[in-house]
Structures are given as C-alpha cells and as structure tokens.
Design an enzyme around this catalytic site. Structure first.
Site, short mmCIF file in Angstrom:
data_model
loop_
_atom_site.label_atom_id
_atom_site.label_comp_id
_atom_site.label_asym_id
_atom_site.label_seq_id
_atom_site.Cartn_x
_atom_site.Cartn_y
_atom_site.Cartn_z
N HIS A 143 3.65 0.55 13.18
CA HIS A 143 2.68 0.97 14.20
C HIS A 143 2.61 -0.15 15.22
O HIS A 143 2.60 -1.33 14.86
CB HIS A 143 1.31 1.22 13.56
CG HIS A 143 0.26 1.68 14.52
ND1 HIS A 143 0.52 2.51 15.59
CD2 HIS A 143 -1.09 1.44 14.57
CE1 HIS A 143 -0.61 2.76 16.25
NE2 HIS A 143 -1.59 2.12 15.65
N GLN A 162 -3.54 -7.59 10.45
CA GLN A 162 -2.20 -8.06 10.75
C GLN A 162 -2.16 -9.35 11.57
O GLN A 162 -1.34 -10.24 11.31
CB GLN A 162 -1.40 -6.97 11.46
CG GLN A 162 -1.07 -5.78 10.57
CD GLN A 162 -0.14 -4.79 11.22
OE1 GLN A 162 0.39 -5.02 12.31
NE2 GLN A 162 0.06 -3.66 10.58
N SER A 215 -4.75 37.84 11.38
CA SER A 215 -5.05 39.20 11.82
C SER A 215 -5.07 39.28 13.34
O SER A 215 -5.27 38.27 14.03
CB SER A 215 -6.40 39.64 11.27
OG SER A 215 -7.45 38.93 11.91
N GLY A 223 0.85 -1.19 0.00
CA GLY A 223 0.00 0.00 0.00
C GLY A 223 0.88 1.24 0.00
O GLY A 223 2.07 1.19 -0.36
N GLU A 225 -15.92 29.01 5.87
CA GLU A 225 -15.42 29.51 7.15
C GLU A 225 -15.05 28.40 8.14
O GLU A 225 -14.18 28.60 8.98
CB GLU A 225 -16.46 30.44 7.79
CG GLU A 225 -16.75 31.69 6.98
CD GLU A 225 -15.51 32.53 6.71
OE1 GLU A 225 -14.57 32.51 7.52
OE2 GLU A 225 -15.48 33.21 5.66
#
Length: 330
Positions: A108, A86, A252, A26, A227
């Site tokens: 991992h 796994q 800002s 992968g 937003e």
C-alpha cells in the site's frame, strides 16, 4: 487502458538470488511469505515475539527475527504492518541498514505517497498490492491460481526495479491472474477514497440509516436488520460475480425498477459533492495527517467512535440474529 503483465512478462530469476524480508506476519504477510517460499525464494520473516503472529510463523516453519536483523540480511524488504506503524519501524529498524542497491517494498502506498517514509535515492522502491486479503492470496496460490495485483515503481535506482517487482508478484502468484501497472499516488488515493466513500464509510452509514429509518417508523428491528444489512451480502456477491447490470438481471423486476428509479435519490448531487470533498481531503494529505496525528495522541477519538459503534442497535440485534445462523458459526 492500463498495462497488464502476466506470467510470460515476469522472470522469477530476477529475484531468485535475493533474500526477501517480510516485515509483519499478519494476514497479508503470512500469505505472501508462504507463497514466496513455495516459489523457491529465500524468505526471512520479521515479527516481534510474544504474540499469535509470532507463534504462527514458528508453526509455519519460519524462524522469526527482529526487523533490524531482517533488514541487515535482506536485499528486498517489504513492510506489511499497519500504515500508522510503518514510519517508526522504518526509521528505527530499517533505515540504518538500507544500503545502496537494496529494494524497499510495500503493498500500500500510504507512507511513501504522503512522505511519512522518504527512502534514500540509492535504493529501489516498489509496490506489489494484491487485490484481496492474504488468506485469499494464499488459497488461490495453493489451488494453482492467483489474485490480481497492482505494481508501481516509486524509485528505480538500480534500473531493475520493475523487473524485481514483477518477479516478486510472480512469486506470490499474482502473474497467474494479471498485474496492473499503476503509481503510488493512484493506488493510495483511490484505495482511501473507496474505503471512506463506498466500501466501509459509505456502506456502513447507509446500512445504519436504513435500519434507523425502518425502526423509527415502527417496524421490528429484526426485520429491519434482515432487509438493510443481512441481505446486502447477497446483492454484493451478485455484483462481485457479474457487475451491477448482472446483479440487476438476477433480482426481481420490482427490485430492479426500484433500484433504477430510487437509487439516485439516495446518492444524489449533494452526496456526490461530498464525495468530491472527501477525495480532495485525501489528495491534499489532510486525511493522512489527521490519521497519523490521531495515532500520536493515543487514538482517543478513534476509540470513542469505535465504542459508540458497538452500542448501535443494529449491532445488538445483529449479534442475536447471527446466533441463529448455524452456517456462520466458526
């Protein structure tokens, strides 16, 4: 302070004469396998035939084999498939061939830490976890740079596990940036917490809650999308490049003041308490057991939640607005 290893601390010769099996081609598997090969190391790719990853491996010049064949031939076997797969792959296709002195590796620590995989005591077990996706690992390597990695040793049967792990990390380019020493426990628990509370779970729920608040108040969904979702990347990029304070210096003064005075009202004492509960569920193994059980039962709840997410208004308006953004088209 964490211990960090660099190029000078890693000797590629510690793995030079070993055969490395990369199980799973992968995104992460491809990046690591290509880098290892380009570093002059012997690499076998284990990938099932009949899918795009198999075809990609062939295109990249590998001759993919079964996991069983790779496990028999390899000295170092790194499992780079998804977490929930796994344990079965290990039990059925790797364990029978995991003989004394070999090394089992991961990017991992999930299956080792929560004991879904329990290797024999006569093999090395280590982790090399690049802190970036496989495509970035590959691109940085090609450009002469590297992605920082984590290194951990779970079992040191040969007395050389750390040396082999560091050599592996050097092979994928990690030592160019730095390899941070950790443990399977620390990597696994912090990784899961970050995903659930901040990066995926926390961020996605915050975006949806903001979008819903604005649209419920009568604002146009297109404006709410920009937003609360679209501009999030701009802020995250600033934090990624220069930290939180660096971001605040580049927005800002109005935004900075709003950040510092209102942010704590969103992530408040109750939020932090819930974060502690989530961390506890991870530490005790409750989440891991829940996730593995969900897979055993056919992922009914998982698929239902995924389908519900697809129907959220922010996804519908977002798909239409992203169609207006030519720079995002592949």
């Amino acid at each position: 302070m964490a211990k960090i290893f660099y190029d000078k601390d890693c000797n590629i010769n510690d793995i030079k004469n070993k055969t490395i099996a990369v199980v799973g081609y992968g995104i992460q598997g491809r990046g690591q396998a290509l880098n290892l090969r380009d570093s002059g190391l012997k690499v076998i790719v284990a990938q099932r035939p009949g899918g795009p990853n198999y075809d990609k491996a062939l295109e990249d010049g590998f001759n993919p084999v079964s996991v069983e064949e790779a496990a028999q031939k390899a000295d170092v076997i790194i499992i780079l498939t998804q977490d929930h797969l796994q344990a079965d792959i290990y039990k059925n296709s790797i364990k029978p061939y995991l003989t004394k002195g070999k090394a089992l590796a991961f990017s991992h620590g999930f299956n080792i830490h929560f004991k879904f995989i329990v290797p024999p005591k006569n093999v090395d077990v280590f982790m090399i976890a690049p802190k970036g996706p496989g495509a970035l690992v590959r691109r940085q390597y090609e450009e002469g740079r590297g992605v920082p990695c984590l290194v951990a040793v779970h079992q040191n049967a040969t007395g050389k596990a750390l040396k082999v792990a560091l050599a592996y990390a050097k092979g994928i380019g990690g030592s160019r940036a730095g390899i941070i020493q950790t443990t399977f426990k620390e990597e696994t628990e912090t990784d899961l917490f970050g995903e659930q509370a901040v990066l995926c779970g926390g961020a996605s729920e915050l975006v949806k809650a903001g979008f819903e608040t604005l649209t419920a108040a009568g604002y146009q969904p297109e404006i709410a999308y920009f937003e609360c979702l679209h501009e999030l990347k701009l802020i995250v990029d600033l934090i990624y490049e220069d930290g939180i304070q660096g971001m605040r210096k580049r927005v800002s003064d109005t935004a900075e003041y709003g950040d510092m005075t209102r942010g704590k009202r969103i992530v408040n004492a109750r939020t932090r308490q819930e974060m502690k509960k989530i961390l506890k569920e991870i530490q005790t193994g409750k989440f891991a057991k829940e996730w593995m059980e969900e897979n055993k039962k056919g992922r009914k709840n998982f698929l239902k939640m995924r389908q519900q997410g697809e129907k959220h208004p922010v996804e519908k308006v977002g798909k239409r607005l992203r169609g207006m953004m030519s720079w995002m088209k592949k």
